[in-house]
Scaffold this active site. Structure first.
Site, PDB file in Angstrom:
ATOM      1  N   ASN A 121       0.821  -1.209   0.000  1.00  0.00           N
ATOM      2  CA  ASN A 121       0.000   0.000   0.000  1.00  0.00           C
ATOM      3  C   ASN A 121       0.852   1.254   0.000  1.00  0.00           C
ATOM      4  O   ASN A 121       0.453   2.278  -0.535  1.00  0.00           O
ATOM      5  CB  ASN A 121      -0.962  -0.013   1.188  1.00  0.00           C
ATOM      6  CG  ASN A 121      -2.175  -0.871   0.884  1.00  0.00           C
ATOM      7  OD1 ASN A 121      -3.039  -0.446   0.140  1.00  0.00           O
ATOM      8  ND2 ASN A 121      -2.204  -2.085   1.396  1.00  0.00           N
ATOM      9  N   GLU A 122       2.035   1.182   0.610  1.00  0.00           N
ATOM     10  CA  GLU A 122       2.929   2.339   0.589  1.00  0.00           C
ATOM     11  C   GLU A 122       3.338   2.642  -0.845  1.00  0.00           C
ATOM     12  O   GLU A 122       3.312   3.780  -1.291  1.00  0.00           O
ATOM     13  CB  GLU A 122       4.174   2.056   1.435  1.00  0.00           C
ATOM     14  CG  GLU A 122       5.184   3.211   1.382  1.00  0.00           C
ATOM     15  CD  GLU A 122       6.410   2.959   2.247  1.00  0.00           C
ATOM     16  OE1 GLU A 122       6.733   1.788   2.491  1.00  0.00           O
ATOM     17  OE2 GLU A 122       7.017   3.954   2.665  1.00  0.00           O
ATOM     18  N   ARG A 123       3.714   1.599  -1.595  1.00  0.00           N
ATOM     19  CA  ARG A 123       4.186   1.853  -2.965  1.00  0.00           C
ATOM     20  C   ARG A 123       3.052   2.353  -3.839  1.00  0.00           C
ATOM     21  O   ARG A 123       3.242   3.199  -4.691  1.00  0.00           O
ATOM     22  CB  ARG A 123       4.817   0.585  -3.550  1.00  0.00           C
ATOM     23  CG  ARG A 123       6.054   0.198  -2.754  1.00  0.00           C
ATOM     24  CD  ARG A 123       7.187  -0.380  -3.554  1.00  0.00           C
ATOM     25  NE  ARG A 123       8.356  -0.482  -2.685  1.00  0.00           N
ATOM     26  CZ  ARG A 123       8.775  -1.611  -2.148  1.00  0.00           C
ATOM     27  NH1 ARG A 123       8.175  -2.735  -2.416  1.00  0.00           N
ATOM     28  NH2 ARG A 123       9.815  -1.605  -1.348  1.00  0.00           N
TER      29      ARG A 123
END
Lengths: 393, 368
Positions: free
Chosen positions: A229-231
């Site tokens: 989800n960060e990427r």
């Protein structure tokens, strides 16, 4: 299940029952969450309606048109982008009900206790220990590069629970109470002079077992939810032509003919072309997502923008000549938001050095592209099947 | 231009349609069957590198010669988007065919004139059916905004040997000169898959299609379409280079490991892939801008050229290097790609010329 008309009706009812002009901001956001209009793709009862994610735009547009407050997503990005999907995917019902509403509303800020001084790109080598003690876990160790730790109420934390297992298999994932007396937060001053980040020292921090996400020893897999989800959250915004750093240097170029040289002109045009192509590539990625055909191109965007931002801001400092020798101010500050294109060229030059390090270094991302997109063989590894305690460090 | 300018027109469609995917599959299958690299290596040192019958199959049977031409003139009534897909495939296979020269540059030039000139419309119909091949008699290096040659003799005309008719610019307009009224002297090209020749035409030869102003505008339009779509040829070529390099480095072992497992090589291939993500977006943008007649087309075509030229050359150079010794041999097709990429870098305007065009279009003036 939920169509546009029904969503609009719900949104209008929310606005009618809680007129934004006469309603406290927090009360309005809580009511919005309870109406399932916070993130419509989340489950019913947890701020959503199990609706397609794309329909969120319908709700957002209607609320914005009515002047309703939002939850200031830029200030609670770690909670929204990383903690929430992980809590949703791996939390118990009690955990989801306890944490998601104040997270989304912004009443409780979250931070991420992942990186350590000895575990950066090799995050799975982390050394922070969590030892079981009755119904609690007792955590000792040091984390670093923690945005928002000084304002956070909660943290997502990964810690080693089995030093005898290979490194990826001895990690467990927790929700950590940042008000625990064993948590010490110190600002980490960076090359810009300010401190966006913190070091976090954990000494005998007690975490109830009920705040564990996923199984004991399964924390690495749980962390993949967070990291994916960060990427996804990086490089997703739509950019107008000259919308990024290139717009800053182009504006300076146009306004200041006395600064121009032929060599800088050629480099400026190189960067202008690269920036326009990166913008088009971002637009193409967005069209692929809308068409339901996501490709691996997303991983290209972070790499491209890191390199571009660094090159363009470096050019801008040179272009400014005598002014490029100066710096706005070195005063140690704790900015609430990071503005990559704000402030002066020197700041942009220094801050953009982080673009190729934060959220996965460019070198690690190139490995990922090579292995997962191109299918090239991995380098031989000698750390996968060895007990963590026997690894060199 | 003082503010950042969001294009006011509808956003460019940067994806491939199903029709385009189908067209790609048909062209790729034909080229794989008839014009593989070994076939090309056997032909490039003969008088004609063109594979016999291939143009007829591609232009006539699949019908790609008339993609840009309206149906009432015997064409397919498609657009630059579909032509771009054909060029991607021709670039992948480094195929010697007069597609860019005849079906794009010459065709687009005539499209600018067909309303005024029956002769142009008639010629267009012949080109659309693939029965006639035309070449614009300008050097391959001519940029859309370049000074245009007016002399009787023009060098480095691409695909001149395949042309049945030349479009010749003279001071008083544009002429269609039959090839048998011209003198075509082949040159030895760097890129053997796109033959070059010196073309000489007599002062009075041929039929006049347009007066001087209309002729110049038409030729610029032809060259702009050529430059914009050349980006797709470069994209296809670069894709082949990367795929071939990945395939080879996965198989080639040194030091008891596939050489593709070394980070020093992996990072270079990953970087190429990143460049290809950009090249694909840029090439698609140029094709769509041309197809929709966007006012942005000259800018986007220049961006696509400036970017894709560099990517294609880098991909081909990396292909040679990462293949090691075999990449340096005549028997391996890497050199076909390298020579095409290097020639394409100059074709239809160098990177510097396109950057100068961009500078003028977006108001980034050089030092006074």
């Amino acid at each position: 299940m939920t169509d546009v008309e029904e969503l609009l009706a719900r949104t209008r009812k929310l606005l009618a029952d809680h007129p934004p002009a006469d309603t406290d901001r927090t009360d309005f956001l809580r009511a919005r969450f309870d109406a399932g209009l916070a993130w419509v793709h989340y489950p019913v009862g947890l701020g959503g309606l199990d609706a397609p994610r794309a329909l969120q735009a319908v709700v957002d547009a209607e609320l914005a048109a009515a002047g309703a407050p939002d939850n200031d997503p830029r200030k609670i990005g770690i909670g929204l982008g990383m903690a929430a999907p992980t809590v949703l995917a791996h939390g118990t019902d009690e955990v989801k009900e306890r944490f998601l509403r104040p997270l989304w509303v912004g009443e409780e800020v979250w931070c991420q206790l992942f990186s350590e001084p000895g575990a950066g790109s090799d995050l799975a080598a982390l050394a922070t220990r969590a030892v079981r003690d009755g119904e609690d876990w007792v955590v000792d160790g040091q984390k670093v590069w923690t945005s928002s730790a000084h304002t956070a109420r909660w943290a997502i934390l990964i810690a080693r629970t089995d030093p005898d297992a290979p490194k990826h298999r001895g990690i467990t994932y927790f929700v950590c109470d940042m008000t625990d007396p064993g948590v010490e937060v110190r600002p980490l001053r960076q090359i810009t002079g300010e401190a966006e980040f913190n070091e976090v020292f954990l000494t005998g921090v007690r975490i109830p077992d009920a705040h564990r996400l996923g199984e004991v020893g399964d924390g690495w897999r749980v962390a993949q939810t967070t990291l994916m989800n960060e990427r996804v959250s990086i490089g997703g915004a739509r950019i107008p032509r000259e919308g990024g750093m290139i717009g800053k240097v182009a504006a300076t170029w146009r306004a200041r003919p006395e600064l121009r040289t032929h060599e800088l002109h050629r480099r400026l045009l190189d960067h202008w072309v690269d920036a326009e192509v990166a913008r088009l590539a971002g637009e193409r990625l967005r069209q692929q997502l809308v068409a339901g055909r996501p490709g691996p191109e997303g991983s290209a965007m972070k790499l491209a923008f890191a390199r571009l931002n660094q090159a363009i801001s470096g050019l801008e400092v040179e272009l400014l000549g005598d002014e490029g020798l100066l710096y706005g101010e070195w005063e140690m500050r704790r900015p609430e938001l990071v503005d990559f294109t704000g402030r002066d060229a020197g700041y942009r030059y220094l801050r953009s050095k982080g673009n190729s390090i934060e959220g996965g270094t460019s070198e690690v991302l190139l490995n990922i592209v090579a292995e997962r997109v191109l299918g090239l063989p991995p380098e031989p590894r000698n750390d996968k099947d060895v007990a963590w305690k026997d690894l060199a460090r | 231009m003082t503010e950042s300018s969001e294009p006011t027109e509808q956003p460019l469609d940067l994806l491939y349609s199903e029709t385009e995917d189908d067209l790609r599959a048909a062209v790729r299958a034909l080229l794989a069957d008839r014009a593989g690299h070994q076939t090309l290596l056997g032909r490039i040192e003969t008088d004609s590198p063109y594979v016999p019958g291939l143009w007829k199959s591609l232009a006539g049977d699949i019908g790609v010669a008339g993609l840009l031409v309206p149906e009432n003139l015997g064409g397919q009534g498609a657009s630059h988007r579909e032509a771009a897909v054909v060029l991607e495939e021709l670039g992948r296979a480094v195929t010697p065919l007069p597609y860019l020269t005849s079906a794009v540059v010459a065709t687009e030039t005539l499209l600018a004139l067909e309303g005024e000139s029956d002769a142009a419309a008639g010629l267009l119909t012949e080109l659309a059916g693939g029965r006639t091949v035309a070449a614009l008699a300008v050097p391959l290096s001519t940029a859309p905004d370049a000074e245009l040659p007016l002399g009787a003799t023009v060098g480095a005309v691409a695909d001149a040997g395949a042309a049945d008719v030349f479009l010749v610019l003279r001071a008083d307009g544009l002429y269609a000169v039959p090839a048998d009224e011209a003198t075509v002297a082949p040159q030895t090209p760097l890129d053997l898959t796109r033959p070059l020749a010196t073309v000489t035409t007599g002062a009075g030869s041929g039929a006049r299609l347009a007066g001087p102003d209309a002729a110049r505008a038409a030729v610029r339009r032809g060259l702009l379409a050529g430059a914009g779509l050349l980006a797709s040829e470069q994209l296809g070529l670069a894709e082949w280079c990367l795929e071939e390099t990945v395939r080879y480095t996965r198989e080639r072992h040194q030091f008891n490991r596939p050489v593709g497992s070394f980070q020093a090589l992996k990072h270079r291939m990953a970087q190429l892939w990143l460049d290809l993500v950009g090249a694909r977006a840029a090439a698609r943008a140029a094709a769509d801008a041309l197809a929709t007649g966007s006012a942005d087309a000259p800018l986007i075509a220049a961006v696509a050229q400036a970017y894709c030229s560099r990517v294609a050359v880098r991909a081909a150079e990396e292909c040679v290097q990462l293949h090691g010794g075999i990449g340096m041999t005549w028997e391996h097709p890497a050199h076909l790609a390298l020579k095409r990429a290097k020639a394409d870098q100059i074709a239809l305007g160098s990177t510097g010329r396109h950057q100068d065009a961009i500078a003028a279009l977006v108001g980034l003036a050089p030092p006074g």
